[in-house]
Design a protein around this motif. Sequence first.
Motif, PDB file in Angstrom:
ATOM      1  N   ASN A  67      -6.062  -8.004   0.280  1.00 26.62           N
ATOM      2  CA  ASN A  67      -6.923  -7.765  -0.876  1.00 26.62           C
ATOM      3  C   ASN A  67      -7.094  -6.261  -1.089  1.00 26.62           C
ATOM      4  O   ASN A  67      -7.784  -5.594  -0.314  1.00 26.62           O
ATOM      5  CB  ASN A  67      -8.288  -8.422  -0.653  1.00 26.62           C
ATOM      6  CG  ASN A  67      -9.115  -8.450  -1.919  1.00 26.62           C
ATOM      7  OD1 ASN A  67      -8.858  -7.734  -2.881  1.00 26.62           O
ATOM      8  ND2 ASN A  67     -10.116  -9.307  -1.931  1.00 26.62           N
ATOM      9  N   PRO A  68      -6.497  -5.701  -2.130  1.00 26.17           N
ATOM     10  CA  PRO A  68      -6.615  -4.244  -2.361  1.00 26.17           C
ATOM     11  C   PRO A  68      -8.046  -3.776  -2.556  1.00 26.17           C
ATOM     12  O   PRO A  68      -8.374  -2.632  -2.246  1.00 26.17           O
ATOM     13  CB  PRO A  68      -5.778  -4.028  -3.627  1.00 26.17           C
ATOM     14  CG  PRO A  68      -4.869  -5.209  -3.723  1.00 26.17           C
ATOM     15  CD  PRO A  68      -5.632  -6.344  -3.126  1.00 26.17           C
ATOM     16  N   ARG A  69      -8.923  -4.662  -3.077  1.00 25.75           N
ATOM     17  CA  ARG A  69     -10.307  -4.239  -3.328  1.00 25.75           C
ATOM     18  C   ARG A  69     -11.040  -3.926  -2.011  1.00 25.75           C
ATOM     19  O   ARG A  69     -12.002  -3.141  -2.016  1.00 25.75           O
ATOM     20  CB  ARG A  69     -11.040  -5.330  -4.084  1.00 25.75           C
ATOM     21  CG  ARG A  69     -10.599  -5.480  -5.532  1.00 25.75           C
ATOM     22  CD  ARG A  69     -11.283  -6.650  -6.198  1.00 25.75           C
ATOM     23  NE  ARG A  69     -10.947  -7.903  -5.549  1.00 25.75           N
ATOM     24  CZ  ARG A  69     -11.428  -9.088  -5.907  1.00 25.75           C
ATOM     25  NH1 ARG A  69     -12.288  -9.163  -6.914  1.00 25.75           N
ATOM     26  NH2 ARG A  69     -11.067 -10.186  -5.290  1.00 25.75           N
ATOM     27  N   LEU A  70     -10.629  -4.561  -0.912  1.00 25.27           N
ATOM     28  CA  LEU A  70     -11.291  -4.306   0.365  1.00 25.27           C
ATOM     29  C   LEU A  70     -10.843  -3.004   1.016  1.00 25.27           C
ATOM     30  O   LEU A  70     -11.399  -2.584   2.014  1.00 25.27           O
ATOM     31  CB  LEU A  70     -11.016  -5.467   1.328  1.00 25.27           C
ATOM     32  CG  LEU A  70     -11.565  -6.825   0.924  1.00 25.27           C
ATOM     33  CD1 LEU A  70     -11.187  -7.889   1.946  1.00 25.27           C
ATOM     34  CD2 LEU A  70     -13.075  -6.764   0.771  1.00 25.27           C
ATOM     35  N   ARG A  71      -9.815  -2.365   0.429  1.00 26.07           N
ATOM     36  CA  ARG A  71      -9.330  -1.099   1.019  1.00 26.07           C
ATOM     37  C   ARG A  71     -10.091   0.107   0.501  1.00 26.07           C
ATOM     38  O   ARG A  71      -9.932   1.212   0.982  1.00 26.07           O
ATOM     39  CB  ARG A  71      -7.845  -0.910   0.697  1.00 26.07           C
ATOM     40  CG  ARG A  71      -6.963  -2.035   1.199  1.00 26.07           C
ATOM     41  CD  ARG A  71      -5.533  -1.834   0.727  1.00 26.07           C
ATOM     42  NE  ARG A  71      -4.778  -3.081   0.836  1.00 26.07           N
ATOM     43  CZ  ARG A  71      -3.693  -3.338   0.129  1.00 26.07           C
ATOM     44  NH1 ARG A  71      -3.242  -2.452  -0.728  1.00 26.07           N
ATOM     45  NH2 ARG A  71      -3.064  -4.495   0.292  1.00 26.07           N
ATOM     46  N   ALA A  72     -10.896  -0.093  -0.552  1.00 30.28           N
ATOM     47  CA  ALA A  72     -11.606   1.026  -1.156  1.00 30.28           C
ATOM     48  C   ALA A  72     -12.738   1.467  -0.252  1.00 30.28           C
ATOM     49  O   ALA A  72     -13.422   0.633   0.327  1.00 30.28           O
ATOM     50  CB  ALA A  72     -12.148   0.629  -2.513  1.00 30.28           C
TER      51      ALA A  72
ATOM     52  N   PRO B 276       0.811  -1.212   0.000  1.00 30.42           N
ATOM     53  CA  PRO B 276       0.000   0.000   0.000  1.00 30.42           C
ATOM     54  C   PRO B 276       0.844   1.260   0.000  1.00 30.42           C
ATOM     55  O   PRO B 276       1.896   1.333   0.628  1.00 30.42           O
ATOM     56  CB  PRO B 276      -0.814  -0.126   1.300  1.00 30.42           C
ATOM     57  CG  PRO B 276      -0.022  -1.046   2.159  1.00 30.42           C
ATOM     58  CD  PRO B 276       0.660  -1.989   1.239  1.00 30.42           C
ATOM     59  N   THR B 277       0.419   2.261  -0.742  1.00 24.43           N
ATOM     60  CA  THR B 277       1.099   3.557  -0.756  1.00 24.43           C
ATOM     61  C   THR B 277       0.764   4.306   0.517  1.00 24.43           C
ATOM     62  O   THR B 277      -0.019   3.863   1.344  1.00 24.43           O
ATOM     63  CB  THR B 277       0.663   4.368  -1.978  1.00 24.43           C
ATOM     64  OG1 THR B 277      -0.745   4.595  -1.891  1.00 24.43           O
ATOM     65  CG2 THR B 277       0.954   3.606  -3.268  1.00 24.43           C
TER      66      THR B 277
ATOM     67  N   ALA C 299      -3.024   5.583   4.766  1.00 21.33           N
ATOM     68  CA  ALA C 299      -3.857   6.530   5.507  1.00 21.33           C
ATOM     69  C   ALA C 299      -5.317   6.091   5.521  1.00 21.33           C
ATOM     70  O   ALA C 299      -6.048   6.367   6.483  1.00 21.33           O
ATOM     71  CB  ALA C 299      -3.730   7.919   4.890  1.00 21.33           C
ATOM     72  N   ARG C 300      -5.740   5.405   4.450  1.00 17.81           N
ATOM     73  CA  ARG C 300      -7.112   4.893   4.440  1.00 17.81           C
ATOM     74  C   ARG C 300      -7.237   3.619   5.273  1.00 17.81           C
ATOM     75  O   ARG C 300      -8.309   3.310   5.782  1.00 17.81           O
ATOM     76  CB  ARG C 300      -7.551   4.612   2.999  1.00 17.81           C
ATOM     77  CG  ARG C 300      -7.726   5.853   2.150  1.00 17.81           C
ATOM     78  CD  ARG C 300      -8.537   5.542   0.885  1.00 17.81           C
ATOM     79  NE  ARG C 300      -7.905   4.482   0.098  1.00 17.81           N
ATOM     80  CZ  ARG C 300      -7.013   4.718  -0.866  1.00 17.81           C
ATOM     81  NH1 ARG C 300      -6.632   5.952  -1.121  1.00 17.81           N
ATOM     82  NH2 ARG C 300      -6.511   3.715  -1.565  1.00 17.81           N
ATOM     83  N   LEU C 301      -6.131   2.866   5.376  1.00 15.69           N
ATOM     84  CA  LEU C 301      -6.180   1.608   6.106  1.00 15.69           C
ATOM     85  C   LEU C 301      -6.371   1.811   7.607  1.00 15.69           C
ATOM     86  O   LEU C 301      -7.098   1.060   8.254  1.00 15.69           O
ATOM     87  CB  LEU C 301      -4.889   0.810   5.864  1.00 15.69           C
ATOM     88  CG  LEU C 301      -4.807  -0.019   4.593  1.00 15.69           C
ATOM     89  CD1 LEU C 301      -3.438  -0.647   4.465  1.00 15.69           C
ATOM     90  CD2 LEU C 301      -5.888  -1.091   4.611  1.00 15.69           C
TER      91      LEU C 301
ATOM     92  N   ILE D  50      -9.018  -0.171   9.994  1.00 11.57           N
ATOM     93  CA  ILE D  50      -8.605  -1.093  11.049  1.00 11.57           C
ATOM     94  C   ILE D  50      -9.105  -0.620  12.410  1.00 11.57           C
ATOM     95  O   ILE D  50      -9.569  -1.411  13.231  1.00 11.57           O
ATOM     96  CB  ILE D  50      -7.074  -1.243  11.042  1.00 11.57           C
ATOM     97  CG1 ILE D  50      -6.625  -1.927   9.745  1.00 11.57           C
ATOM     98  CG2 ILE D  50      -6.593  -2.041  12.249  1.00 11.57           C
ATOM     99  CD1 ILE D  50      -5.125  -2.019   9.587  1.00 11.57           C
ATOM    100  N   ALA D  51      -9.024   0.705  12.629  1.00 16.27           N
ATOM    101  CA  ALA D  51      -9.542   1.252  13.888  1.00 16.27           C
ATOM    102  C   ALA D  51     -11.045   0.993  14.014  1.00 16.27           C
ATOM    103  O   ALA D  51     -11.548   0.690  15.104  1.00 16.27           O
ATOM    104  CB  ALA D  51      -9.251   2.747  13.970  1.00 16.27           C
ATOM    105  N   GLY D  52     -11.767   1.109  12.892  1.00 15.47           N
ATOM    106  CA  GLY D  52     -13.203   0.816  12.915  1.00 15.47           C
ATOM    107  C   GLY D  52     -13.486  -0.643  13.235  1.00 15.47           C
ATOM    108  O   GLY D  52     -14.424  -0.953  13.978  1.00 15.47           O
TER     109      GLY D  52
END
Length: 326
Positions: free
Chosen positions: A321-326, A6-7, A12-14, A18-20
Amino acid sequence: MTAAPPTRSAAARLLPMIAGRIASSLLTLFLVSVVIFVASSLLPGDAAQELLGQSATPAQIAALRHEMGLDQPGPVRFVHWLGALLHGDPGVSFVANMPVSDIIANRLPNSLLLAAITALISIVLALTIGIASAINRGGRIDSALNIATLSLVAIPEFLIATLAVLAFSVKLLWLPSISLVTPETGWAETLRALALPVLSLTCVVVAQMARMTRAAVADQLDRPYVEMARLKGVPFGRIVLFHVMPNAIGPVINAMALSLSYLMGGALVVETIFNYPGLASLMVNAVTSRDMPLLQSCAMIFCATYLALMLVADIVAILANPRLRA
């Protein structure tokens, strides 16, 4: 192909995701604590009556109930119990009259040892069976493994444990039917005593984990990148190890977490059958004696372990899975 790291913006989106997930798990654990407290309070019988026996007078029972705090309203008892639990004090056992933490500390290592050995064996077997079945889809190996895993899934753990006792303890006389483990027991005797409980739990856990692993690996084998790699002449074993498995790791980890969390429920039956001195059998004894602090603490440990496994699996799936990061 494997997922790119991840960039900084993706990271920053992750973090909020994860906190949620962690906040959701903590909220779930709080709701579970409410359910555990209410359910244990609704059990028939009374701890004071159990301790004093049938010959006790109502005055004696009322005095003991007051001493235990059982005459207080339910919400008050729940707040006191939860507050003490958050400070690391699960209370005092009604029956043993000693701290619940000390009782659990004597039994928890046994349960962790049983779960660790079962998990180690189960993960290796399940990955081997699941990958072999996915690679040989539609073949004889796949059919045989599917029949075996379906049969094991359909058989409850108590029946597997009973058949194991009949075969290895009664008929062959190879293994003990009662798993007595003490701190003084040597490693050889400990492993011998654990053989039947581990066998019973492994049969059920492996079957579930292998079937879900097969589905995850088979789904990746149908992807276009696998066909492209084969057309380029990449060896099939390399495709499976370095391309398919990294992409299937999320569902596989979820399958492992779901199956390993079953160890808690399965251990409840298996430990009782083999009289194994673990946490599950301790909780069964607490239900029988209406020892509420001990019962509630054991139930919270089981639920917290389950939620922790699900949380880890969820985070691994998001990272894989990158798709789950959107």
